[in-house]
Design an enzyme around this catalytic site. Structure first.
Site, PDB file in Angstrom:
ATOM      1  N   HIS A  81       0.834  -1.213   0.000  1.00 32.80           N
ATOM      2  CA  HIS A  81       0.000   0.000   0.000  1.00 32.80           C
ATOM      3  C   HIS A  81       0.869   1.262   0.000  1.00 32.80           C
ATOM      4  O   HIS A  81       0.541   2.251  -0.665  1.00 32.80           O
ATOM      5  CB  HIS A  81      -0.970  -0.009   1.180  1.00 32.80           C
ATOM      6  N   HIS A 242      -9.535  -1.776  -4.414  1.00 32.67           N
ATOM      7  CA  HIS A 242      -8.396  -2.137  -3.574  1.00 32.67           C
ATOM      8  C   HIS A 242      -7.449  -3.093  -4.305  1.00 32.67           C
ATOM      9  O   HIS A 242      -6.225  -2.966  -4.209  1.00 32.67           O
ATOM     10  CB  HIS A 242      -8.814  -2.720  -2.225  1.00 32.67           C
ATOM     11  N   ASP A 246      -3.474  -2.683  -5.084  1.00 34.01           N
ATOM     12  CA  ASP A 246      -2.419  -3.690  -4.884  1.00 34.01           C
ATOM     13  C   ASP A 246      -1.595  -3.893  -6.157  1.00 34.01           C
ATOM     14  O   ASP A 246      -0.372  -4.073  -6.090  1.00 34.01           O
ATOM     15  CB  ASP A 246      -3.027  -5.033  -4.458  1.00 34.01           C
ATOM     16  N   HIS A 269      -1.161 -10.842  -5.140  1.00 35.78           N
ATOM     17  CA  HIS A 269       0.255 -10.511  -4.973  1.00 35.78           C
ATOM     18  C   HIS A 269       1.172 -11.515  -5.679  1.00 35.78           C
ATOM     19  O   HIS A 269       2.178 -11.139  -6.266  1.00 35.78           O
ATOM     20  CB  HIS A 269       0.616 -10.458  -3.489  1.00 35.78           C
TER      21      HIS A 269
HETATM   22 ZN    ZN Z   1      -3.869  -4.598  -0.351  1.00 34.65          ZN
END
Ligand code: ZN
Length: 302
Positions: A81, A242, A246, A269
Site C-alpha cells: 500500500h 483495492h 495492490d 500478490h
Molecule cells: Zn492490499
C-alpha cells in the site's frame, strides 16, 4: 505536490514519521520516510536489525498474505500500500525505515501513506526518471486468474490498468475497474479503498498466529452478502479498487514507473510478482526509456 509527471527523479522534501499497528503482529511499528540520494531507488531499512532491502520484485519472498521482501532473515511485509502511494506520487528515491517485520496497516488503504508523502512534500532532485516501456505482451496465469502487461495501443500513455475480480461472497460478486495512473485520480478513486477479508478466513488466520492486529478498523470484513463494518463501504466497488491499488503497489517493484497496459482478472500478490519476473526474464519484453535506468535496476541493497 505530486510530481508524477516530473522528468527528473523525485524524493521527499523532509523526513516524516508515523506509528501504527502491524496487521499480523498486532504490535506498534514506527515508520519513517526519509529523503534519499539520487538513484537510491526505494529502499526499506530494518532499523532494529541494521539491514536494507531494495523494493525490487526479485527481493519478494512471500506473497501469501501480503507482499513481503527480505534479505536473509530480515523481512519487511505489507509493503504494497505504501508502494502504491509512492508510485502515484512519483517518488523514485526514498529510505523507508521500520523497526519491525511489517509496515503499519493503518486503515488498510493507501490513503494514510499518501497523506504522509504529501505532508512531507515531493521534490525533483535531478537525474532522469526511468520508464519501463512494455514492448510485447507478457502474460502469467494460475487457476483461471491471469495478469498481463501489453504495449500501449496507438496514443496510449502512462500505466493503464484494467482489472476484474469475482468472489462467491455476494457482497463482492463480480466487479471491474479501469484506471490510468497518469491521471490525477489516485487520491479520490483508489487510495481510500481498504483491504478486505472474509469472516471465515479470520479465524484460520488467528489460529495460525496471524492477523493479530486485524480489526474492523483496518479491513473490510465480508460475510457472504453482509458487510460487517458498521460504517459500510467507502465505494460500492471498493473491493476491485483495492485490488487495483495492490496491482499499482506490487508493480512499482519493477524499479521504475511502467509505460504500458495491465490487464488482469482475479490477480493477487503472487501473480503480480510472477508477471514482473516474466517481463524481466526476456530483454525483448521491455525497454528502459532513459539511460539513467540502469542504476536503480541493478540496485540490490543500499
Ligand atoms: Zn492490499
Amino acid at each position: 505536490m505530486i510530481q508524477r509527471d516530473a522528468a527528473a527523479r523525485c524524493t521527499l522534501k523532509a523526513p516524516i514519521s508515523a506509528v501504527g499497528r502491524g496487521l499480523h503482529s498486532g504490535a506498534d511499528v514506527r515508520l519513517t520516510l526519509r529523503p534519499a540520494a539520487l538513484n537510491t531507488g526505494i529502499v526499506f531499512r530494518r532499523t532494529d536489525l541494521g539491514v536494507d532491502v531494495a523494493a525490487k520484485f526479485d527481493n519478494v519472498t512471500d506473497t501469501r498474505l501480503c507482499t513481503l521482501i527480505s534479505r536473509g532473515d530480515a523481512k519487511i511485509g505489507t509493503i504494497e500500500h505504501l508502494m502504491a502511494a509512492l508510485a502515484a506520487a512519483g517518488v523514485d528515491d526514498l529510505i523507508v525505515e521500520v523497526d519491525a517485520p511489517e509496515l503499519p496497516v493503518f486503515d488498510g488503504s493507501a490513503a494514510p501513506f499518501l497523506f504522509l508523502i504529501e505532508s512531507a512534500g515531493v521534490i525533483e532532485h535531478g537525474g532522469a526518471r526511468p520508464v519501463l516501456e512494455i514492448l510485447r505482451p507478457v502474460r502469467v496465469e494460475q487457476n483461471g486468474a491471469f495478469a498481463e502487461l501489453r504495449p500501449h495501443a496507438d496514443g496510449g500513455t502512462g500505466f493503464d490498468i484494467s482489472l476484474s475480480i469475482e468472489f462467491a461472497a455476494r457482497a463482492i460478486g463480480a466487479q471491474a475497474y479501469h484506471f490510468n495512473l497518469s491521471t490525477a485520480g489516485f487520491a479520490d478513486e483508489i487510495a481510500r479503498a481498504r483491504t478486505f477479508t472474509q469472516r471465515g478466513e479470520i479465524e484460520a488466520l488467528r489460529q495460525a498466529g496471524l492477523a493479530r492486529g486485524g480489526s474492523l478498523a483496518n479491513a473490510v470484513v465480508v460475510d457472504d452478502d453482509k458487510i460487517m463494518n458498521p460504517e459500510g463501504l467507502r465505494y460500492a466497488d471498493e473491493f476491485v479498487r483495492h485490488k487495483l491499488l495492490d496491482v499499482i503497489g506490487d508493480l512499482y517493484l519493477a524499479g521504475a514507473p511502467i509505460s504500458g497496459r495491465f490487464i488482469g482478472s482475479r490477480t493477487g500478490h503472487a501473480l503480480n510478482n510472477q508477471l514482473l519476473r516474466a517481463v524481466y526474464a526476456d530483454q525483448a519484453n521491455y525497454r528502459l526509456a532513459t539511460g539513467a535506468l540502469e542504476a536503480p535496476l541493478q540496485l540490490t541493497a543500499a
